[in-house]
Design a protein around this motif. Sequence first.
Motif, PDB file in Angstrom:
ATOM      1  N   ALA A 386       0.829  -1.203   0.000  1.00  0.00           N
ATOM      2  CA  ALA A 386       0.000   0.000   0.000  1.00  0.00           C
ATOM      3  C   ALA A 386       0.859   1.247   0.000  1.00  0.00           C
ATOM      4  CB  ALA A 386      -0.928   0.002   1.204  1.00  0.00           C
ATOM      5  N   LEU A 387       0.267   2.317  -0.525  1.00  0.00           N
ATOM      6  CA  LEU A 387       0.849   3.646  -0.457  1.00  0.00           C
ATOM      7  C   LEU A 387       0.006   4.488   0.489  1.00  0.00           C
ATOM      8  CD1 LEU A 387       1.531   4.363  -4.244  1.00  0.00           C
ATOM      9  CD2 LEU A 387       3.207   3.740  -2.498  1.00  0.00           C
ATOM     10  N   THR A 388       0.665   5.344   1.229  1.00  0.00           N
ATOM     11  CA  THR A 388      -0.052   6.216   2.157  1.00  0.00           C
ATOM     12  C   THR A 388       0.326   7.659   1.885  1.00  0.00           C
ATOM     13  OG1 THR A 388       1.661   6.111   3.842  1.00  0.00           O
ATOM     14  CG2 THR A 388      -0.055   4.428   3.910  1.00  0.00           C
ATOM     15  N   ALA A 389      -0.554   8.555   2.288  1.00  0.00           N
ATOM     16  CA  ALA A 389      -0.284   9.987   2.166  1.00  0.00           C
ATOM     17  C   ALA A 389      -1.137  10.710   3.181  1.00  0.00           C
ATOM     18  CB  ALA A 389      -0.592  10.478   0.756  1.00  0.00           C
ATOM     19  N   GLY A 390      -0.792  11.977   3.451  1.00  0.00           N
ATOM     20  CA  GLY A 390      -1.597  12.703   4.419  1.00  0.00           C
ATOM     21  C   GLY A 390      -1.192  14.145   4.549  1.00  0.00           C
ATOM     22  N   LEU A 391      -2.036  14.860   5.253  1.00  0.00           N
ATOM     23  CA  LEU A 391      -1.798  16.272   5.515  1.00  0.00           C
ATOM     24  C   LEU A 391      -2.025  16.531   6.990  1.00  0.00           C
ATOM     25  CD1 LEU A 391      -3.891  17.751   2.575  1.00  0.00           C
ATOM     26  CD2 LEU A 391      -1.403  17.600   2.687  1.00  0.00           C
ATOM     27  N   GLY A 392      -1.166  17.331   7.563  1.00  0.00           N
ATOM     28  CA  GLY A 392      -1.380  17.784   8.932  1.00  0.00           C
ATOM     29  C   GLY A 392      -1.692  19.264   8.887  1.00  0.00           C
ATOM     30  N   ILE A 393      -2.918  19.626   9.178  1.00  0.00           N
ATOM     31  CA  ILE A 393      -3.404  20.996   8.945  1.00  0.00           C
ATOM     32  C   ILE A 393      -3.530  21.712  10.274  1.00  0.00           C
ATOM     33  CG2 ILE A 393      -5.301  22.359   8.003  1.00  0.00           C
ATOM     34  CD1 ILE A 393      -5.952  19.880   6.259  1.00  0.00           C
ATOM     35  N   PRO A 394      -2.859  22.827  10.449  1.00  0.00           N
ATOM     36  CA  PRO A 394      -2.971  23.559  11.720  1.00  0.00           C
ATOM     37  C   PRO A 394      -4.356  24.176  11.840  1.00  0.00           C
ATOM     38  CG  PRO A 394      -1.681  24.833  10.150  1.00  0.00           C
ATOM     39  CD  PRO A 394      -1.964  23.527   9.501  1.00  0.00           C
ATOM     40  N   LEU A 395      -4.905  24.172  13.060  1.00  0.00           N
ATOM     41  CA  LEU A 395      -6.211  24.755  13.316  1.00  0.00           C
ATOM     42  C   LEU A 395      -6.066  26.041  14.120  1.00  0.00           C
ATOM     43  CD1 LEU A 395      -8.374  21.575  13.930  1.00  0.00           C
ATOM     44  CD2 LEU A 395      -8.062  22.907  11.848  1.00  0.00           C
ATOM     45  N   PHE A 396      -7.125  26.440  14.792  1.00  0.00           N
ATOM     46  CA  PHE A 396      -7.214  27.763  15.386  1.00  0.00           C
ATOM     47  C   PHE A 396      -6.223  27.978  16.518  1.00  0.00           C
ATOM     48  CE2 PHE A 396      -9.443  25.515  18.616  1.00  0.00           C
ATOM     49  CZ  PHE A 396     -10.287  24.635  17.951  1.00  0.00           C
ATOM     50  N   ASN A 397      -5.664  26.932  17.051  1.00  0.00           N
ATOM     51  CA  ASN A 397      -4.738  27.059  18.167  1.00  0.00           C
ATOM     52  C   ASN A 397      -3.424  26.390  17.788  1.00  0.00           C
ATOM     53  OD1 ASN A 397      -3.426  25.919  20.762  1.00  0.00           O
ATOM     54  ND2 ASN A 397      -4.923  27.420  21.533  1.00  0.00           N
ATOM     55  N   PRO A 398      -2.306  26.976  18.176  1.00  0.00           N
ATOM     56  CA  PRO A 398      -1.023  26.367  17.772  1.00  0.00           C
ATOM     57  C   PRO A 398      -0.895  24.914  18.183  1.00  0.00           C
ATOM     58  CG  PRO A 398      -0.647  28.560  18.669  1.00  0.00           C
ATOM     59  CD  PRO A 398      -2.104  28.236  18.893  1.00  0.00           C
ATOM     60  N   GLY A 399      -1.571  24.505  19.210  1.00  0.00           N
ATOM     61  CA  GLY A 399      -1.434  23.129  19.648  1.00  0.00           C
ATOM     62  C   GLY A 399      -2.437  22.181  19.035  1.00  0.00           C
ATOM     63  N   THR A 400      -3.204  22.636  18.071  1.00  0.00           N
ATOM     64  CA  THR A 400      -4.286  21.824  17.541  1.00  0.00           C
ATOM     65  C   THR A 400      -4.107  21.601  16.042  1.00  0.00           C
ATOM     66  OG1 THR A 400      -5.757  22.778  19.203  1.00  0.00           O
ATOM     67  CG2 THR A 400      -6.777  21.601  17.362  1.00  0.00           C
ATOM     68  N   ARG A 401      -4.322  20.365  15.602  1.00  0.00           N
ATOM     69  CA  ARG A 401      -4.159  20.059  14.187  1.00  0.00           C
ATOM     70  C   ARG A 401      -5.276  19.127  13.734  1.00  0.00           C
ATOM     71  NH1 ARG A 401       0.906  21.778  12.699  1.00  0.00           N
ATOM     72  NH2 ARG A 401       0.797  20.840  10.635  1.00  0.00           N
ATOM     73  N   LEU A 402      -5.616  19.246  12.471  1.00  0.00           N
ATOM     74  CA  LEU A 402      -6.501  18.309  11.795  1.00  0.00           C
ATOM     75  C   LEU A 402      -5.649  17.496  10.835  1.00  0.00           C
ATOM     76  CD1 LEU A 402      -9.287  17.191  10.923  1.00  0.00           C
ATOM     77  CD2 LEU A 402      -9.377  19.052   9.254  1.00  0.00           C
ATOM     78  N   ASP A 403      -5.654  16.184  11.030  1.00  0.00           N
ATOM     79  CA  ASP A 403      -4.825  15.320  10.200  1.00  0.00           C
ATOM     80  C   ASP A 403      -5.704  14.486   9.289  1.00  0.00           C
ATOM     81  OD1 ASP A 403      -3.228  15.374  13.111  1.00  0.00           O
ATOM     82  OD2 ASP A 403      -1.954  15.590  11.337  1.00  0.00           O
ATOM     83  N   LEU A 404      -5.420  14.568   8.011  1.00  0.00           N
ATOM     84  CA  LEU A 404      -6.113  13.758   7.019  1.00  0.00           C
ATOM     85  C   LEU A 404      -5.152  12.697   6.496  1.00  0.00           C
ATOM     86  CD1 LEU A 404      -7.899  16.597   5.024  1.00  0.00           C
ATOM     87  CD2 LEU A 404      -8.777  15.270   6.936  1.00  0.00           C
ATOM     88  N   GLY A 405      -5.672  11.483   6.356  1.00  0.00           N
ATOM     89  CA  GLY A 405      -4.829  10.400   5.858  1.00  0.00           C
ATOM     90  C   GLY A 405      -5.487   9.704   4.692  1.00  0.00           C
ATOM     91  N   PHE A 406      -4.666   9.234   3.777  1.00  0.00           N
ATOM     92  CA  PHE A 406      -5.149   8.521   2.607  1.00  0.00           C
ATOM     93  C   PHE A 406      -4.291   7.268   2.424  1.00  0.00           C
ATOM     94  CE2 PHE A 406      -7.503  12.269   1.557  1.00  0.00           C
ATOM     95  CZ  PHE A 406      -6.683  13.319   1.927  1.00  0.00           C
ATOM     96  N   GLU A 407      -4.937   6.234   2.025  1.00  0.00           N
ATOM     97  CA  GLU A 407      -4.206   4.980   1.834  1.00  0.00           C
ATOM     98  C   GLU A 407      -4.849   4.223   0.692  1.00  0.00           C
ATOM     99  OE1 GLU A 407      -3.686   2.866   5.489  1.00  0.00           O
ATOM    100  OE2 GLU A 407      -3.302   0.967   4.494  1.00  0.00           O
TER     101      GLU A 407
END
Lengths: 443, 350
Positions: A386-407
């Motif tokens: 398998a191949l994987t990919a993803g994005l780590g997206i910063p949110l409203f607070n420096p300590g908070t992130r939204l992570d999207l993953g694809f496989e």
Amino acid sequence: MSRHITSFSLARKLFFAGCLSVLLAPAAFAQRNNDGSIYSRYGLGELRAFPSAQLQAMGGGGTSVLSYTYVNLTNPATWADQILTRFSAGVLYQGVQATDASNDVSRLTEGTLNAFQFSFPIGSKVGVALGYEPYSRVSYRVQRDGALPPDPVLGDTSHFILNLEGSGGLQRFVGGVGYRINRNISVGADANIIFGILEDARRTDFTGGTFRESYLSTSTRLAGVTGTLGGIVTLPQLASENDVFTVGAAFTLPATLSGSRVRTLSPNDRTPGDTLETKVPDGSVKLPWGVRAGAAYSYDQRWLLVVDGQYQPWSNFSSDFSFAGYDPGGVSTFRDRIRASAGLEFLPAGTDLVRPFLARVAYRLGAYYDRSYVSPIAGVDLHTVALTAGLGIPLFNPGTRLDLGFEIGTRGQTDQNLVRDTFYRISASVNFGERWFQRRRLR
Amino acid sequence: MGGIDDLPEASTVTASTFESDSIRVVTGNSDRILAGHVDDPMLGDMTTTGYLDFSTASDIPGEFRTGPVTSVQLRLVPDYTYGSTTGTTAFHLNEMPSEFTSNGARADTTLPAGATVTDFSISPTDTLVVIDLPAAWVSANDATLRGTSFGTDFHGFQIQPAGGQTVFGFDLARTVLRVVSNGETVNYPVSQRLWTASRSGTLALPPNELLVQDGFGNGVSFDFTFRQDSSLVGGAVNRAIIALYADTLSLQQNAPANFTRPVLQGVILAALIDTSAVALGQFSLRDGKFVMTSGDIINIVQRRLSGVETADRFRVTPIVNNTINPLLLYTPSAPDKAPKAVVTVSPTGE
């Protein structure tokens, strides 16, 4: 003069976390769609793991990855390095396309809870982590038809349709501590509670003849405890002033899961008939030990390269219960599991929080190979690539992130009357970071 | 898909035990009574005796009650024969001295009979047997025969064979006691009725065969060791067929000349648990065998395979039809026709 101030956004984050939990709860119970891979029928199901949202998108390894942002469940030694109290939760959506040798195709989809993670530092050298993640997943639906030979008394011939369905799986609660011995060495230990219910059902229908349809369901409850010991060696400035090289290993102890099984057999039609519920004598399932090792190279806090390997001698598996592919005292098609992965992350902004948004997004890529611990046919390996990919997206607070993953990957083969799964997965996780249990002073 | 091996399959199990059994046949209040005697070279010396009582009739004319009774006829309608198809069979018509109860009475009942009223004979070709009772007897019973309490005052007759080689059956719906009194005719219908059967001598059956016979209650009990077939254990039963094979040729070929031996056509299958019998169904003979399958049979086999013992064994007995028809069943020692069960199961992985 000093005052104690609680972060003005804490209430908002707790409210958001509560909403997320409510949204995730239906997904947690939506594990009965039976719409996954047929290969999850074998053994204890398809083995799953969620190291962290970051590492999932980088091939799923990361035994040696230290992070202030994510909780890495592969190695408790990585929990020593924490600054913020963290909470993360995620969901997974999966689609599977199964193809056989005749190029007949079936498509199935399902959505499930991915994982919960919670961690916090104690001082500067100790970190505690708690997590909940799937250990295995059973989700399949398959149909097979055929014909019986002529009856030796009646001489009639009949056709049957066999429907097999499975749902459930095992989950893992993990809790432990990591400790930084010194600048270069960290160790950790955790305890795992593995538990869950595996449910299988088979329904046999007939056309022609005087047959009674049958419906058999088997429900197996398992629960047990194991533990993981881990260590990491950190070598900063190995090749340059801005790099860090880490190597890590983790050893998971063998586990004995105590279990009980109930079989219910009933006619499938509406005519009067017996419903037999039989409680199989309680027994146990012995899971093998596991070892994983890996290396990570980080440069300039923007680049991260990870390689990982995992080994579990499932040929040592034993059980008082029978499973597809395993018969107590008889034939077992279980194989030793081997997994290898590699991944890369690029965070253009590094630790600069004032860079433009896209520079603060983490970009991830990875790949893995997995030789499954089960096989439908003895001597035939089941390979997953398998191949994987993803994005780590910063949110409203420096300590908070939204992570999207694809496989996206393939599993199995069409030879020997097997099927080849082509699967894709989309995951989403929210990662909160906050300073808890710390006083702030205003002067 | 490869690797899915748990497909339904059928397995044949031969009976592990197969032995003679019997039940006590209820012949009281039947639609037919039997009377006669036959010495069957295969089945022994068999004697049947019939008992009849009559009740008063409705709409009796007033002149009838006035009397006197001038004639009494017992009118019997034969509808069954077993044995010789030629010659005649002699009978004693005996008076019953007291009331007898036929409700629930069995074929091995013993009842005391009184004096002979008259003798008569029947030919196998007779379709109506009219027995004129002697004038002396009529005169002696005149008041009873035309009285309002005839049903309780009159106790009926015993029809006792006095030799011969034929057993007759009489249709009781058409059997009457016809009484003529003062020019009026009244037909008294049958009320209590019963027939008994006895056998002497030994059976001379072909090897590897057992007897099932109506009237005498001969049956066969048998069993299967389902759990010794590992392919069945733990499976979900989709169909269970019990097949018993019958030898109908021997009964026909080994009969004397001018001898009719009707073959039994139906049996009752029961499951025996201790001393209780649970009926599983009635089955008819087709193409020389009984093919028995039902939901109840499936349930019993399923429980046996699941380790829940609910039946000690099975038993077949004749469907009671008020005959003495026999049937021969092959035992497990008979090649190709051994009693068997064919069980289709869906494996459950256990």
